[in-house]
Design a protein around this motif. Structure first.
Motif, PDB file in Angstrom:
ATOM      1  N   LEU A 173      15.008 -10.426   2.631  1.00 31.83           N
ATOM      2  CA  LEU A 173      16.438 -10.158   2.461  1.00 31.83           C
ATOM      3  C   LEU A 173      16.798  -8.776   3.007  1.00 31.83           C
ATOM      4  O   LEU A 173      17.743  -8.632   3.790  1.00 31.83           O
ATOM      5  CB  LEU A 173      16.809 -10.266   0.985  1.00 31.83           C
ATOM      6  N   TYR A 199      25.137  -6.863   1.019  1.00 35.74           N
ATOM      7  CA  TYR A 199      23.730  -6.769   0.637  1.00 35.74           C
ATOM      8  C   TYR A 199      23.588  -6.464  -0.851  1.00 35.74           C
ATOM      9  O   TYR A 199      22.721  -7.033  -1.533  1.00 35.74           O
ATOM     10  CB  TYR A 199      23.036  -5.683   1.456  1.00 35.74           C
ATOM     11  N   CYS A 205      24.173  -9.622  -2.749  1.00 36.49           N
ATOM     12  CA  CYS A 205      23.027 -10.537  -2.609  1.00 36.49           C
ATOM     13  C   CYS A 205      21.823 -10.046  -3.412  1.00 36.49           C
ATOM     14  O   CYS A 205      21.164 -10.838  -4.105  1.00 36.49           O
ATOM     15  CB  CYS A 205      22.653 -10.682  -1.138  1.00 36.49           C
ATOM     16  N   ARG A 206      21.538  -8.748  -3.331  1.00 36.80           N
ATOM     17  CA  ARG A 206      20.342  -8.209  -3.976  1.00 36.80           C
ATOM     18  C   ARG A 206      20.477  -8.194  -5.499  1.00 36.80           C
ATOM     19  O   ARG A 206      19.589  -8.667  -6.211  1.00 36.80           O
ATOM     20  CB  ARG A 206      20.076  -6.797  -3.468  1.00 36.80           C
ATOM     21  N   LEU A 252      23.026 -11.901  -6.938  1.00 37.47           N
ATOM     22  CA  LEU A 252      22.512 -13.233  -6.658  1.00 37.47           C
ATOM     23  C   LEU A 252      21.002 -13.333  -6.829  1.00 37.47           C
ATOM     24  O   LEU A 252      20.499 -14.387  -7.239  1.00 37.47           O
ATOM     25  CB  LEU A 252      22.901 -13.653  -5.230  1.00 37.47           C
ATOM     26  N   GLN A 253      20.268 -12.256  -6.511  1.00 33.81           N
ATOM     27  CA  GLN A 253      18.805 -12.334  -6.585  1.00 33.81           C
ATOM     28  C   GLN A 253      18.268 -11.829  -7.922  1.00 33.81           C
ATOM     29  O   GLN A 253      17.545 -12.547  -8.622  1.00 33.81           O
ATOM     30  CB  GLN A 253      18.178 -11.542  -5.440  1.00 33.81           C
ATOM     31  N   THR A 277      31.963 -13.596   1.697  1.00 35.23           N
ATOM     32  CA  THR A 277      31.931 -13.637   0.235  1.00 35.23           C
ATOM     33  C   THR A 277      32.314 -15.008  -0.282  1.00 35.23           C
ATOM     34  O   THR A 277      31.739 -15.504  -1.267  1.00 35.23           O
ATOM     35  CB  THR A 277      32.882 -12.566  -0.331  1.00 35.23           C
ATOM     36  N   LEU A 322      29.232 -17.137   0.045  1.00 32.79           N
ATOM     37  CA  LEU A 322      28.245 -16.841  -0.999  1.00 32.79           C
ATOM     38  C   LEU A 322      28.685 -17.399  -2.351  1.00 32.79           C
ATOM     39  O   LEU A 322      27.865 -17.916  -3.123  1.00 32.79           O
ATOM     40  CB  LEU A 322      28.042 -15.329  -1.098  1.00 32.79           C
ATOM     41  N   THR A 365      26.754 -20.262  -4.642  1.00 32.66           N
ATOM     42  CA  THR A 365      26.458 -20.110  -6.064  1.00 32.66           C
ATOM     43  C   THR A 365      27.034 -21.246  -6.879  1.00 32.66           C
ATOM     44  O   THR A 365      26.376 -21.797  -7.782  1.00 32.66           O
ATOM     45  CB  THR A 365      27.020 -18.768  -6.567  1.00 32.66           C
ATOM     46  N   ALA A 415      25.063 -20.875   2.148  1.00 28.70           N
ATOM     47  CA  ALA A 415      24.317 -19.624   2.279  1.00 28.70           C
ATOM     48  C   ALA A 415      23.986 -19.332   3.739  1.00 28.70           C
ATOM     49  O   ALA A 415      24.058 -18.179   4.193  1.00 28.70           O
ATOM     50  CB  ALA A 415      23.041 -19.695   1.442  1.00 28.70           C
ATOM     51  N   MET A 463      25.155 -15.915   5.954  1.00 25.32           N
ATOM     52  CA  MET A 463      24.240 -15.022   6.671  1.00 25.32           C
ATOM     53  C   MET A 463      24.485 -15.048   8.174  1.00 25.32           C
ATOM     54  O   MET A 463      24.447 -14.011   8.849  1.00 25.32           O
ATOM     55  CB  MET A 463      22.790 -15.422   6.375  1.00 25.32           C
ATOM     56  N   LEU A 478      17.150 -16.279  -1.633  1.00 28.92           N
ATOM     57  CA  LEU A 478      18.279 -16.367  -2.552  1.00 28.92           C
ATOM     58  C   LEU A 478      18.117 -17.578  -3.461  1.00 28.92           C
ATOM     59  O   LEU A 478      17.706 -18.642  -3.000  1.00 28.92           O
ATOM     60  CB  LEU A 478      19.593 -16.484  -1.772  1.00 28.92           C
TER      61      LEU A 478
END
Length: 657
Positions: free
Chosen positions: A70, A243, A246-247, A250-251, A301, A304, A308, A323, A327, A491
Motif C-alpha cells: 500500500l 493514503y 486507506c492506511r 480502511l486497513q 473517495t 473507496l 467499503t 477499489a 487506485m 485493503l
C-alpha cells in the motif's frame, strides 16, 4: 458579460536566480529523488522491502520505516510525478518563478512526500506529515510580495494545521487504545474508539485531499503557488490524504460497517459534484484545475466508500472493482493533473496570464504546449482515449452491477452514485472544452497572448514525460495491473475476490463486462487515417474558387465576436445558480440631458466559493471578534495581570476541591 476576476501576471524574473545553476540543481535533485522513490516504491509493491528503525534520529520513539504494497503504491505515484516535475523545474526556475530559497525547499518537499508512505509508526507518520505541510507552505509563499499570495498562504496554513491537529488527536487515541506505536503492532480497539478515530481522521485526511467542505485552501493556494509546486501539490500531495484514509480508516480500523462506506460516498460524491460545477464556471486556468482536483479526489473517495459498502454487504466482486477504480484513478489523476498544471505554467511564463477571458490564439504560438494541455484535458474528461476513462468505467461498472439482494441501503446508494458520476463526467467535459477551446484555440484577446512563444525544452521534456504516462494509461492500463492487484489485496474490501484479467482486455472479476482500450484507440486511429486518405485521394475534385467569405457576417472575425470563458459557462451558471450563488451587479450610466436615456450599461458578475463565504466567513468573523476581545484584555497593566492570575488560582482551587 464580464467576470470580476483579478488575474495577476507572472512575477518579475530574478536575475540572481536565472543566471546561476540553482534551477538545474533543484530540478535534477528533485528528479533523482523521484527516481529513487519510484524504484523503492516498486520494491515495496513487490513486498521485498524490510522494515528499518533509526532509533537515534528522534528521541524516545525513533523513526520506523516499513514499506508495504500500500505504501509502495503511493510512493511510486509520488516518485513518478517528481521525475516529470523535476525536469520541468530546470526550465521553469530560470524564468524567475522560484527564488533560491524555494528551489532549496522543493526537494525537501518531495522527500517528505516520499517518506510519508514509508512511515511504519504513528510518530514517524506525524513527523513526515508535518514536514510535508511546512515545506509546502513555504513553497506557496514563494512570491510572498503579492497580497493574494499571503492571503492564500494564511488560509492554507490555518487549514493544514487544523487538519494536522485533528489527525494528531485521532492517532493518539488510536495508539492509546491499540497499546502500540508501530502500525504492525496494533491490537483490536473497542467499537466506540474505532468510530471516534474514523470520524476524526476522515475529517483530517479529507482536508488534505481537498474534500468538500474542507477544500477552501485548495482553490486559493494552487493558483497562487508556482506552477511546478501546484503540479506537485495537486498530483502528489493530495494523494497523501487518500493514503491516510486507506492506511488508518480502511486497513488499521477496517473492515468497517456499512455506514462508514456511506460517509465516504457522501463526502466523495458531494466533492466531485461541487468541484466540477465550480470548475465549469471558473475563468482562472489554474483555479479551474484546482477545482478539478477536488472533483477527481471526490471520485476516488466515492469509489473507496463504495468498496467499503459493498464489502460490508457481501458484494465482494463489486468491492474489488470499486477499489481497483479508486487506485487506478489515483494514478491517472497524478498523470493528467501534473501535465495540466505544467502546461498552465508554460502559458503563464509565455504570457503572464491565467485569465481565460484574455487568453486565446495559443495553438499557433505554442503548438506543443497546446497538445500537452489537450492530452491533460482529455484525461480529465473521463472520455475514451483519456487517462481517466478506464478507472471511471470500472467505477460505474461496480455500481451498476449491484445485485438487488444485499439490502435497501445498497439499492438506493448505488443508483444515486451512478447519477453523481455521470453528472460529474458531463459537466467535466464542458469545463475542459471551455479551458481548451477558449484558452488555446480561440483568437487572442490580449497582446501578450498574441506574442506568446513556445516553452523551453526542459519544460517541454517534463510535460512530454507526463503525457506519455497519460497515453499509456489510456491505451494499455495493464501496465499497472500487477501493482493494482497487490495494493487491492492489502485493503480489507478487496481481499475476498482477486482482481481478474487486466491485460489488453479489461474484464470484471466474477461479473459480465469487459473493455479493450487498445482496440478503441486502434479503431479511432484507423478511422481517422481512412478519412484522411480518402479525402486526399478523391477524384474529380472541383477547382478551388476564391471568393469573399460571408458566413453570416463572419468575414473579418475578431476576438470580440467569439465566446469568452464567462459567456460559455453562463448557461451552466444559470442551471446551478442555487449552488453557486453568483454576485451580480448592473450599472446604468444615463445621458446627461435625460435620465430616461441610457448611455452605457455595465453588467458584472462575481462567482466566489459559496461554501467558503457561507461556512468559513462567519467562523472567521467570530475568531476575529474573540481575538479583538483578548487583545483589549491585554492592556499592559501589571495590576490587571495579577488579578487574572489570582482569579485563575481561585478557579483551580475550586475545581480541585
Amino acid at each position: 458579460m464580464t467576470a470580476a476576476l483579478a488575474t495577476e501576471a507572472a512575477p518579475a524574473p530574478d536575475p540572481m536566480v536565472s543566471k546561476d545553476f540553482g534551477p538545474f540543481i533543484a530540478g535534477v535533485l528533485t528528479s533523482l529523488l523521484g527516481g529513487l522513490g519510484l524504484w523503492a516504491g516498486l520494491l515495496g509493491v513487490s513486498g521485498s522491502v524490510r522494515s528499518v528503525r533509526i532509533g537515534w534520529l528522534v528521541p524516545l520513539s525513533g523513526v520506523q520505516l516499513n514499506l508495504d504494497p500500500l505504501g509502495g503504491f503511493f510512493m511510486t505515484i509520488t516518485g513518478a510525478v517528481m521525475v516529470a516535475v523535476g525536469m520541468y523545474v530546470i526550465g521553469y526556475g530560470r524564468h524567475g518563478h522560484l527564488s533560491r530559497f524555494a528551489l532549496a525547499v522543493l526537494p525537501a518537499f518531495g522527500a517528505a512526500m516520499l517518506l510519508l508512505p514509508a512511515a511504519g509508526s504513528v510518530t514517524t507518520f506525524l513527523l513526515a506529515w508535518e514536514l510535508m505541510a511546512v515545506t509546502s507552505l513555504v513553497l506557496v509563499l514563494a512570491d510572498h510580495t503579492r497580497p493574494e499570495v499571503r492571503s492564500a498562504a494564511l488560509v492554507y496554513a490555518v487549514m493544514t494545521q487544523a487538519g494536522f491537529a485533528v489527525i494528531l488527536v485521532g492517532l493518539m487515541v488510536l495508539a492509546a487504545a491499540g497499546h502500540a506505536d508501530r502500525f504492525a503492532d496494533f491490537r483490536s480497539v473497542p467499537d466506540g474508539v474505532r468510530t471516534a478515530v474514523f470520524l476524526l481522521t476522515v475529517a483530517g485526511f479529507g482536508s488534505k485531499a481537498g474534500l468538500v467542505p474542507l477544500h477552501a485552501w485548495l482553490p486559493r493556494a494552487h493558483p497562487e503557488a508556482p506552477s511546478a509546486v501546484s503540479a506537485l501539490m495537486s498530483a502528489a500531495m493530495v494523494n497523501m490524504g487518500v493514503y491516510g484514509i486507506c492506511r488508518v480508516d480502511l486497513q488499521l480500523l477496517g473492515p468497517g460497517p456499512r455506514w462508514w462506506g456511506l460517509v465516504l460516498m457522501v463526502f466523495g460524491g458531494a466533492s466531485a459534484l461541487y468541484g466540477v460545477v465550480e470548475a465549469s464556471v471558473a475563468t482562472d486556468l489554474k483555479r479551474l484545475l484546482a477545482y478539478s482536483t477536488t472533483e477527481n479526489l471526490g471520485l476516488v473517495t466515492l469509489a473507496l466508500g463504495a468498496a467499503t459498502l459493498f464489502a460490508a454487504s457481501g458484494a465482494h466482486a463489486q468491492a474489488t472493482i470499486a477499489a481497483a477504480a479508486a487506485m487506478l484513478h489515483l494514478v491517472a489523476h497524478a498523470a493528467f493533473k501534473s501535465l495540466g498544471f505544467m502546461a498552465a505554467g508554460s502559458v503563464l511564463v509565455a504570457t503572464g496570464l491565467r485569465d481565460l477571458d484574455r487568453l486565446g490564439g495559443l495553438a499557433r504560438r505554442m503548438p506543443l504546449t497546446t497538445t500537452m494541455f489537450g492530452v491533460a484535458a482529455l484525461g480529465a474528461c473521463g472520455l475514451p482515449l483519456g487517462a481517466g476513462f478506464v478507472s471511471e468505467w470500472l467505477l460505474v461498472q461496480s455500481l451498476i452491477h449491484t445485485a438487488p439482494g444485499p439490502g435497501t441501503v445498497l439499492a438506493l446508494a448505488a443508483p444515486l452514485a451512478v447519477g453523481a458520476v455521470a453528472l460529474t463526467t458531463g459537466v467535466g467535459v464542458a469545463a475542459m472544452v471551455k479551458a481548451f477551446g477558449i484558452g488555446f484555440l480561440a483568437r487572442p484577446r490580449d497582446p501578450r497572448a498574441a506574442r506568446a512563444s513556445e516553452a523551453p525544452r526542459a519544460m517541454l521534456a517534463g510535460m512530454v514525460a507526463a503525457a506519455a504516462g497519460c497515453v499509456v494509461l489510456a491505451v494499455a492500463p495493464s501496465v499497472v495491473a500487477p501493482a493494482l492487484r497487490r495494493v487491492i489485496a492489502a485493503l480489507p474490501a478487496g481481499r475476498a475476490v482477486q482482481l481478474g484479467d487486466f491485460g489488453a482486455v479489461v474484464r470484471l472479476p466474477l461479473l459480465q463486462g469487459s473493455i479493450a482500450p487498445a482496440v478503441i484507440a486502434g479503431g479511432v486511429c484507423v478511422a481517422s487515417a481512412t478519412v484522411a486518405v480518402v479525402s486526399r485521394c478523391r477524384r474529380g475534385r472541383p477547382a478551388p474558387v476564391t471568393s469573399p467569405l460571408w458566413a453570416c457576417g463572419a468575414d473579418g472575425l475578431t476576438a470580440r465576436m467569439e465566446y469568452t470563458a464567462t459567456s460559455f459557462a453562463e448557461p451552466l451558471q444559470r442551471i446551478f445558480d442555487d449552488v453557486l450563488r453568483p454576485d451580480t451587479d448592473i450599472e446604468i450610466t444615463h445621458v446627461a440631458e435625460s435620465r430616461y436615456l441610457a448611455d452605457k450599461i455595465t453588467f458584472r458578475t462575481r462567482i466566489a466559493d459559496a461554501i467558503e463565504e457561507r461556512l468559513y466567513a462567519p467562523v472567521t468573523r467570530a475568531v476575529r471578534a474573540a481575538a479583538e476581545a483578548v487583545r483589549r484584555a491585554h492592556n499592559g497593566s501589571v495590576h490587571l495581570y495579577l488579578s487574572y492570575g489570582a482569579l485563575g488560582v481561585l478557579i483551580v482551587l475550586v475545581v480541585a476541591r
